[in-house]
Motif scaffolding. Structure first.
Motif, mmCIF file in Angstrom:
data_model
loop_
_atom_site.group_PDB
_atom_site.id
_atom_site.type_symbol
_atom_site.label_atom_id
_atom_site.label_comp_id
_atom_site.label_asym_id
_atom_site.label_seq_id
_atom_site.Cartn_x
_atom_site.Cartn_y
_atom_site.Cartn_z
ATOM 1 N N ILE A 18 -56.672 -7.790 113.429
ATOM 2 C CA ILE A 18 -58.128 -7.169 113.826
ATOM 3 C C ILE A 18 -58.663 -6.570 112.407
ATOM 4 O O ILE A 18 -59.828 -6.916 112.175
ATOM 5 N N VAL A 19 -58.167 -5.818 111.599
ATOM 6 C CA VAL A 19 -58.582 -5.490 110.432
ATOM 7 C C VAL A 19 -59.026 -6.229 109.448
ATOM 8 O O VAL A 19 -59.824 -6.431 108.813
ATOM 9 N N ASP A 20 -58.139 -7.353 109.421
ATOM 10 C CA ASP A 20 -58.550 -8.648 108.798
ATOM 11 C C ASP A 20 -59.506 -9.457 108.980
ATOM 12 O O ASP A 20 -59.756 -10.553 108.247
ATOM 13 N N ARG A 52 -50.669 1.779 121.865
ATOM 14 C CA ARG A 52 -50.862 2.172 120.230
ATOM 15 C C ARG A 52 -52.100 1.649 120.051
ATOM 16 O O ARG A 52 -52.785 2.390 119.019
ATOM 17 N N LEU A 53 -52.739 0.558 120.217
ATOM 18 C CA LEU A 53 -53.668 -0.034 119.440
ATOM 19 C C LEU A 53 -54.941 0.683 120.397
ATOM 20 O O LEU A 53 -56.178 0.671 119.542
ATOM 21 N N GLU A 54 -54.976 0.933 121.458
ATOM 22 C CA GLU A 54 -56.271 1.833 122.024
ATOM 23 C C GLU A 54 -56.321 3.187 121.435
ATOM 24 O O GLU A 54 -57.224 3.729 121.092
ATOM 25 N N ALA A 55 -55.089 3.529 120.862
ATOM 26 C CA ALA A 55 -55.095 5.204 120.477
ATOM 27 C C ALA A 55 -55.609 5.146 118.909
ATOM 28 O O ALA A 55 -56.433 6.191 118.575
ATOM 29 N N GLN A 56 -55.468 3.949 118.337
ATOM 30 C CA GLN A 56 -56.249 3.510 117.030
ATOM 31 C C GLN A 56 -57.655 3.113 117.204
ATOM 32 O O GLN A 56 -58.428 2.693 116.165
ATOM 33 N N ARG A 57 -57.995 2.952 118.452
ATOM 34 C CA ARG A 57 -59.438 2.647 118.877
ATOM 35 C C ARG A 57 -59.730 1.360 118.361
ATOM 36 O O ARG A 57 -60.785 0.916 117.939
ATOM 37 N N LYS A 74 -65.788 2.065 115.684
ATOM 38 C CA LYS A 74 -65.046 2.909 116.362
ATOM 39 C C LYS A 74 -63.476 2.921 116.078
ATOM 40 O O LYS A 74 -62.856 3.997 116.712
ATOM 41 N N TRP A 75 -63.054 2.281 114.918
ATOM 42 C CA TRP A 75 -61.550 2.134 114.817
ATOM 43 C C TRP A 75 -61.203 3.500 113.920
ATOM 44 O O TRP A 75 -62.224 4.180 113.286
ATOM 45 N N LEU A 76 -60.053 3.773 114.054
ATOM 46 C CA LEU A 76 -59.543 5.144 113.425
ATOM 47 C C LEU A 76 -58.436 4.579 112.292
ATOM 48 O O LEU A 76 -57.477 4.064 112.825
#
Length: 88
Positions: A18-20, A52-57, A74-76
């Protein structure tokens, strides 16, 4: 050499994708059934990945529809000043 639990290893792989930019905002992640088969893990492990992925938004889950990648704003991520640091 310590190994990571499956849910950490799998969620880290999705977080990196996702980040990449390999997974883009709005992209749908595979279903729980697909992920259990793909990674040879149980449904509980896959649910822990999604939590876990949802907690990191990084994703949002919609009952009956699936799990979708959230927009970057929205990402943390580690180092965000106004949000708690969550390790990816």
């Amino acid at each position: 050499m310590p190994t990571q639990p499956d849910y950490v290893r799998i969620s880290n792989a999705y977080a990196s994708a996702i980040v990449d930019g390999k997974l883009k905002p709005g992209d749908q992640l595979p279903s729980i059934a697909e992920m259990t088969q793909r990674y040879s893990v149980g449904a509980t492990t896959v649910k822990m990945v999604l939590v876990r992925l949802e907690a990191q938004r990084l994703v949002r889950r919609q009952q009956g529809k699936g799990t979708f990648v959230e927009p970057r704003e929205k990402w943390l991520l580690p180092g965000d000043d106004d949000e708690p640091v969550i390790e990816i």
